[in-house]
Scaffold this active site. Structure first.
Site, short mmCIF file in Angstrom:
data_model
loop_
_atom_site.label_atom_id
_atom_site.label_comp_id
_atom_site.label_asym_id
_atom_site.label_seq_id
_atom_site.Cartn_x
_atom_site.Cartn_y
_atom_site.Cartn_z
N GLU A 88 -0.52 4.92 -0.32
CA GLU A 88 -1.27 6.17 -0.49
C GLU A 88 -0.33 7.37 -0.39
OE1 GLU A 88 -2.41 3.68 1.39
OE2 GLU A 88 -4.61 3.65 1.41
N TYR A 130 0.85 -1.20 0.00
CA TYR A 130 0.00 0.00 0.00
C TYR A 130 0.88 1.24 0.00
CZ TYR A 130 -4.99 -0.87 0.34
OH TYR A 130 -6.29 -1.15 0.04
N THR A 160 -4.98 5.68 -21.47
CA THR A 160 -4.72 4.35 -20.94
C THR A 160 -3.30 4.00 -21.36
OG1 THR A 160 -5.68 3.41 -22.93
CG2 THR A 160 -7.11 3.50 -20.99
N ARG A 178 -2.62 -2.76 -18.13
CA ARG A 178 -3.87 -1.99 -18.02
C ARG A 178 -3.68 -0.94 -16.95
NH1 ARG A 178 -7.04 -4.97 -21.06
NH2 ARG A 178 -8.66 -3.42 -20.91
N LYS A 190 -3.07 0.21 -24.86
CA LYS A 190 -3.53 0.07 -26.25
C LYS A 190 -2.29 0.15 -27.15
CE LYS A 190 -8.18 1.61 -25.16
NZ LYS A 190 -8.36 2.41 -23.95
N ASP A 225 -7.72 13.25 -24.79
CA ASP A 225 -7.68 11.84 -24.36
C ASP A 225 -7.05 11.05 -25.50
OD1 ASP A 225 -8.17 9.17 -23.87
OD2 ASP A 225 -10.23 9.47 -23.17
N1 DSN Z 1 -12.88 -0.12 -24.20
C1 DSN Z 1 -12.06 0.86 -24.88
C2 DSN Z 1 -12.07 0.66 -26.36
O1 DSN Z 1 -12.23 -0.47 -26.77
O2 DSN Z 1 -11.88 1.59 -27.10
C3 DSN Z 1 -12.42 2.25 -24.53
O3 DSN Z 1 -12.50 2.39 -23.17
#
Ligand code: DSN
Length: 417
Positions: A53, A51, A223, A232, A226, A197
């Site tokens: 914080e 942990y 994120t 993740r 991707k 974003d």
């Molecule tokens: N689930 C993601 C996507 O597939 O684009 C977006 O959050």
């Protein structure tokens, strides 16, 4: 036998099965990828036990000497790679990162403006079913019906009329370059905070294959799993002046302890993304996407915006008279995994929309190139032309498995096919 298979054979078996599924199928889900073995090792480490914080040097619990070092490395790598003033690497994923932006800059009821979900935006850009649309006044811009491109004139006139406090650019089904400088101009004209974003395109931005919003935006969220090819997780990049507000919004505003195993894996992914070969990887993602788009068009498919500048292709299956869901299920039966997706002005419902979304980040991680894109386009055409033909699907599934043998996926070590 691993301790997992002894202690919990049910979960162990399912993980093994999922490993084989990922190994033996063609992954075309635009938001997915394969992380490296190094990223997997960091994700599955003892850091999950701790942990922490607070932030490096300012924690509430003791025993943080290694965690502080890891978090600082992740932050430094993020700011260096994206040339940002400040990075927060604690957001659990993209949606919490976006919510942190709302918490940092807005009060409930304030107006926000983002790309509508059916036009390719994201739930957390103010869509009505999300907290960002329920607790805030949300107005959405769209794309032009004629060509599927963002209409910057519409964005400007809507922004001037509605005066959002937060203007959001980015989305989940945009296949064209986003001109972040125009969004920044519009935000400046109305005194709004500009939030980009880049969840889908972060790897392309890191490699210089898509223009970066960092010079223009007050805050950039993403994120990490991707095109960036990390675990993740989420990152927030911002200008120095917004650092405290955003850090406070993440912790204690929205979250408790950060997921340190994820922070470490993000650091590893950022290291990988800063290597020269990652630039080649990102260039190849776009080459593959454009090759796949071209060959799909040749097979009679209609693409939103007529093609792609990035990793993503959005097909309108209306001419094929097959719904997105039926097409995605038929493809999945044949070992080609994509997702159905709404298209702009979709007359169909989101759960069974008119579109099929395809992305090339994962197949490029397997080192597939144009010949494989031609093959994949041909298979997609054959399957969608005859979506109930199970023997065709079985036949292609075997060919897909064969192809996958020659293109091993990073992080998947099981060798015997
Ligand atoms: N689930 C993601 C996507 O597939 O684009 C977006 O959050």
């Amino acid at each position: 036998m691993s301790s997992l298979s002894v202690i919990d054979p049910a979960i162990s078996t399912l993980i093994d099965q999922e490993t084989l599924r990922q190994r033996d199928t063609i992954r075309l889900i635009a938001s997915e990828n394969y992380v490296s073995q190094a990223v997997l090792e960091a994700t599955g480490s003892v850091l999950t036990n701790k942990y922490s914080e607070g932030y490096a040097g300012r924690r509430y619990y003791e025993g943080q000497e290694n965690i502080d070092a890891i978090e600082r490395i992740a932050q430094n790598r993020a700011t260096a790679l994206f040339k940002a003033d400040h990075a927060n690497v604690q957001s659990y994923s993209g949606s919490p990162a976006n919510l942190a932006v709302f918490l940092a800059f807005l009060k409930p009821g304030d107006t926000v403006m983002g790309l509508s979900l059916p036009a390719g935006g994201h739930l957390t850009h103010g869509w009505h079913v999300s907290i960002t649309g329920k607790f805030f006044r949300s107005v959405s811009y769209g794309v032009r019906k004629e060509d599927g491109y963002i209409d910057y004139d519409e964005v400007r006139s809507l922004a001037k009329k509605e005066k959002p406090k937060l203007l959001i650019a980015g989305g989940t089904a945009i296949s064209r370059i986003i001109d972040f400088s125009i969004f920044a101009d519009i935000a400046n004209e109305i005194g709004a905070i500009f939030h980009a974003d880049i969840a889908h395109i972060a790897g392309l931005v890191a490699a210089g294959v898509h223009p970066s919003p960092v010079p223009y935006a007050d805050v950039v969220t993403s994120t990490t799993h991707k095109t960036l090819r990390g675990p993740r997780g989420g990152i927030i990049l911002c200008k120095e002046e917004h650092k405290s507000a955003l850090d406070r919004a993440v912790f204690p505003g929205l979250q408790g302890g950060p997921h340190n195993h994820t922070t470490a894996a993000i650091a590893v992914a950022l290291h990988e993304a800063s290597q020269p070969q990652f630039v080649t990887y990102a260039q190849n993602i776009v080459k593959n996407s454009q090759a796949l788009a071209q060959h799909l068009i040749e097979q009679g498919f209609s693409l939103i915006s007529g093609g792609t500048d990035n990793h993503l292709i959005l097909c309108d299956l209306t001419p094929q008279q097959v719904s997105g869901k039926i097409a995605a299920q038929a493809l999945n039966n044949a070992g080609i995994v994509a997702n159905c997706n709404s298209i702009p002005f979709d007359p169909r419902k989101p759960f069974d929309p008119s579109g099929l979304r395809i992305g090339t980040a994962a197949v490029t991680s397997r080192n597939m190139k144009e010949p494989q894109m031609i093959q994949i386009a041909t298979w997609i055409h054959q399957i969608i032309s005859d979506p109930t033909n199970e023997s065709l699907q079985n036949n292609i599934r075997n060919q897909v498995k064969e192809l996958c043998v020659s293109f091993p996926a990073p992080g998947i070590l099981i060798a015997d096919h």
